[in-house]
Design a protein around this motif. Structure first.
Motif, PDB file in Angstrom:
ATOM      1  N   ALA A  10       0.829  -1.206   0.000  1.00  0.00           N
ATOM      2  CA  ALA A  10       0.000   0.000   0.000  1.00  0.00           C
ATOM      3  C   ALA A  10       0.867   1.259   0.000  1.00  0.00           C
ATOM      4  O   ALA A  10       0.590   2.214  -0.734  1.00  0.00           O
ATOM      5  N   VAL A  11       1.932   1.266   0.796  1.00  0.00           N
ATOM      6  CA  VAL A  11       2.824   2.429   0.870  1.00  0.00           C
ATOM      7  C   VAL A  11       3.559   2.622  -0.455  1.00  0.00           C
ATOM      8  O   VAL A  11       3.585   3.717  -1.012  1.00  0.00           O
ATOM      9  N   VAL A  12       4.168   1.553  -0.951  1.00  0.00           N
ATOM     10  CA  VAL A  12       4.961   1.647  -2.179  1.00  0.00           C
ATOM     11  C   VAL A  12       4.080   2.049  -3.357  1.00  0.00           C
ATOM     12  O   VAL A  12       4.429   2.957  -4.129  1.00  0.00           O
ATOM     13  N   ASN A  13       2.940   1.412  -3.509  1.00  0.00           N
ATOM     14  CA  ASN A  13       2.063   1.713  -4.644  1.00  0.00           C
ATOM     15  C   ASN A  13       1.532   3.143  -4.586  1.00  0.00           C
ATOM     16  O   ASN A  13       1.501   3.842  -5.605  1.00  0.00           O
ATOM     17  N   LEU A  14       1.118   3.578  -3.399  1.00  0.00           N
ATOM     18  CA  LEU A  14       0.606   4.940  -3.248  1.00  0.00           C
ATOM     19  C   LEU A  14       1.695   5.955  -3.586  1.00  0.00           C
ATOM     20  O   LEU A  14       1.469   6.883  -4.372  1.00  0.00           O
ATOM     21  N   GLY A  15       2.862   5.796  -3.002  1.00  0.00           N
ATOM     22  CA  GLY A  15       3.941   6.746  -3.228  1.00  0.00           C
ATOM     23  C   GLY A  15       4.405   6.782  -4.668  1.00  0.00           C
ATOM     24  O   GLY A  15       4.537   7.854  -5.273  1.00  0.00           O
ATOM     25  N   ARG A  16       4.646   5.625  -5.226  1.00  0.00           N
ATOM     26  CA  ARG A  16       5.118   5.591  -6.616  1.00  0.00           C
ATOM     27  C   ARG A  16       4.088   6.185  -7.564  1.00  0.00           C
ATOM     28  O   ARG A  16       4.422   6.963  -8.453  1.00  0.00           O
ATOM     29  N   THR A  56      -5.743   2.140  -5.934  1.00  0.00           N
ATOM     30  CA  THR A  56      -4.610   2.368  -5.032  1.00  0.00           C
ATOM     31  C   THR A  56      -5.071   3.060  -3.764  1.00  0.00           C
ATOM     32  O   THR A  56      -4.659   2.705  -2.657  1.00  0.00           O
ATOM     33  N   PHE A  57      -5.936   4.046  -3.913  1.00  0.00           N
ATOM     34  CA  PHE A  57      -6.483   4.754  -2.761  1.00  0.00           C
ATOM     35  C   PHE A  57      -7.233   3.801  -1.840  1.00  0.00           C
ATOM     36  O   PHE A  57      -7.021   3.786  -0.625  1.00  0.00           O
ATOM     37  N   GLN A  58      -8.109   2.991  -2.418  1.00  0.00           N
ATOM     38  CA  GLN A  58      -8.920   2.073  -1.606  1.00  0.00           C
ATOM     39  C   GLN A  58      -8.050   1.049  -0.884  1.00  0.00           C
ATOM     40  O   GLN A  58      -8.320   0.702   0.276  1.00  0.00           O
ATOM     41  N   ALA A  63      -4.974   1.454   0.163  1.00  0.00           N
ATOM     42  CA  ALA A  63      -4.320   2.150   1.273  1.00  0.00           C
ATOM     43  C   ALA A  63      -5.326   2.505   2.366  1.00  0.00           C
ATOM     44  O   ALA A  63      -5.033   2.392   3.560  1.00  0.00           O
ATOM     45  N   LEU A  64      -6.527   2.890   1.978  1.00  0.00           N
ATOM     46  CA  LEU A  64      -7.564   3.219   2.950  1.00  0.00           C
ATOM     47  C   LEU A  64      -7.943   1.991   3.772  1.00  0.00           C
ATOM     48  O   LEU A  64      -8.085   2.075   4.994  1.00  0.00           O
ATOM     49  N   ARG A  65      -8.104   0.842   3.119  1.00  0.00           N
ATOM     50  CA  ARG A  65      -8.409  -0.403   3.844  1.00  0.00           C
ATOM     51  C   ARG A  65      -7.301  -0.739   4.837  1.00  0.00           C
ATOM     52  O   ARG A  65      -7.554  -1.227   5.927  1.00  0.00           O
ATOM     53  N   ARG A  66      -6.097  -0.492   4.455  1.00  0.00           N
ATOM     54  CA  ARG A  66      -4.944  -0.861   5.290  1.00  0.00           C
ATOM     55  C   ARG A  66      -4.750   0.086   6.459  1.00  0.00           C
ATOM     56  O   ARG A  66      -4.423  -0.340   7.564  1.00  0.00           O
ATOM     57  N   PHE A  67      -4.919   1.390   6.239  1.00  0.00           N
ATOM     58  CA  PHE A  67      -4.559   2.373   7.261  1.00  0.00           C
ATOM     59  C   PHE A  67      -5.723   3.172   7.835  1.00  0.00           C
ATOM     60  O   PHE A  67      -5.541   3.886   8.825  1.00  0.00           O
ATOM     61  N   GLY A  68      -6.908   3.093   7.216  1.00  0.00           N
ATOM     62  CA  GLY A  68      -8.038   3.896   7.671  1.00  0.00           C
ATOM     63  C   GLY A  68      -7.844   5.358   7.279  1.00  0.00           C
ATOM     64  O   GLY A  68      -6.770   5.753   6.821  1.00  0.00           O
TER      65      GLY A  68
END
Length: 185
Positions: free
Chosen positions: A119-125, A137-139, A141-146
């Motif tokens: 989630a971190v790598v995909n969002l940042g890249r 990608t947003f969803q 990361a949202l599922r993972r971190f809230g």
């Protein structure tokens, strides 16, 4: 070689010296290297940025491993040698695998990653390369971190983007003692 000297108490305007002194006291002494040397050119701005930095680094809901990985992705995507050097070993210590750190550094195929790492790598890249983030990608990361964690992740990457902008623009020198290979840029 740095493009401007590290600010000293004498080099900042008189009206900013009290804020300069406050920052130096908070940091435990004069700042000799790093992005903090650049922000001291504007002591009031540095003081305000330090509050955000303190929250992101010490009070965030994100685990240390996630924070360090976010800093590494930001450093790699923005070609920031200083931030890479400052955080590659810390990322390894926080639990980011050698294989992942090395693959990010060398822009090689990434190894299998845990969901939070992906989630971190995909969002940042995705953001740094396209200046947007897809719904998928947003969803993820949202599922993972809230909502709070994702907001903190985006802000952490943005803050380290700010630091990278200053480090790369002002050409902050790397320390002589390094444990990490420089980024191939």
């Amino acid at each position: 070689m740095a493009r401007v000297p590290v600010p000293t108490r004498e080099s900042v305007p008189q009206k900013h010296r009290a804020v300069y002194d406050e920052i130096i006291k908070e940091r435990g002494g004069p700042v000799r290297s790093g992005p903090g040397t650049v922000t001291l050119n504007s002591p009031e701005m540095a003081k305000r940025a330090n509050h955000l930095s303190t929250y992101l680094r010490r009070e965030s809901t994100l685990p240390q491993k996630v924070q360090e990985l976010a800093m590494l992705v930001t450093a790699r995507e923005l070609g920031c040698q200083y931030i890479w050097n400052a955080h590659a070993a810390a990322g390894r210590k926080a639990g980011v695998s050698d294989a992942l750190v090395n693959a990010i550094r060398d822009k090689r195929r990434l190894p299998a990653m845990a969901a939070d790492e992906a989630a971190v790598v995909n969002l940042g890249r995705e953001f740094f390369r396209t200046h947007k983030v897809s719904d998928a990608t947003f969803q993820a990361a949202l599922r993972r971190f809230g909502p709070q964690g994702l907001t903190e992740l985006c802000t952490l990457m943005g803050y380290y983007g700010l630091l990278a902008f200053n480090a790369n623009t002002f050409v902050i020198d790397l320390p002589a003692e390094r444990t990490e290979a420089v980024l191939p840029v």
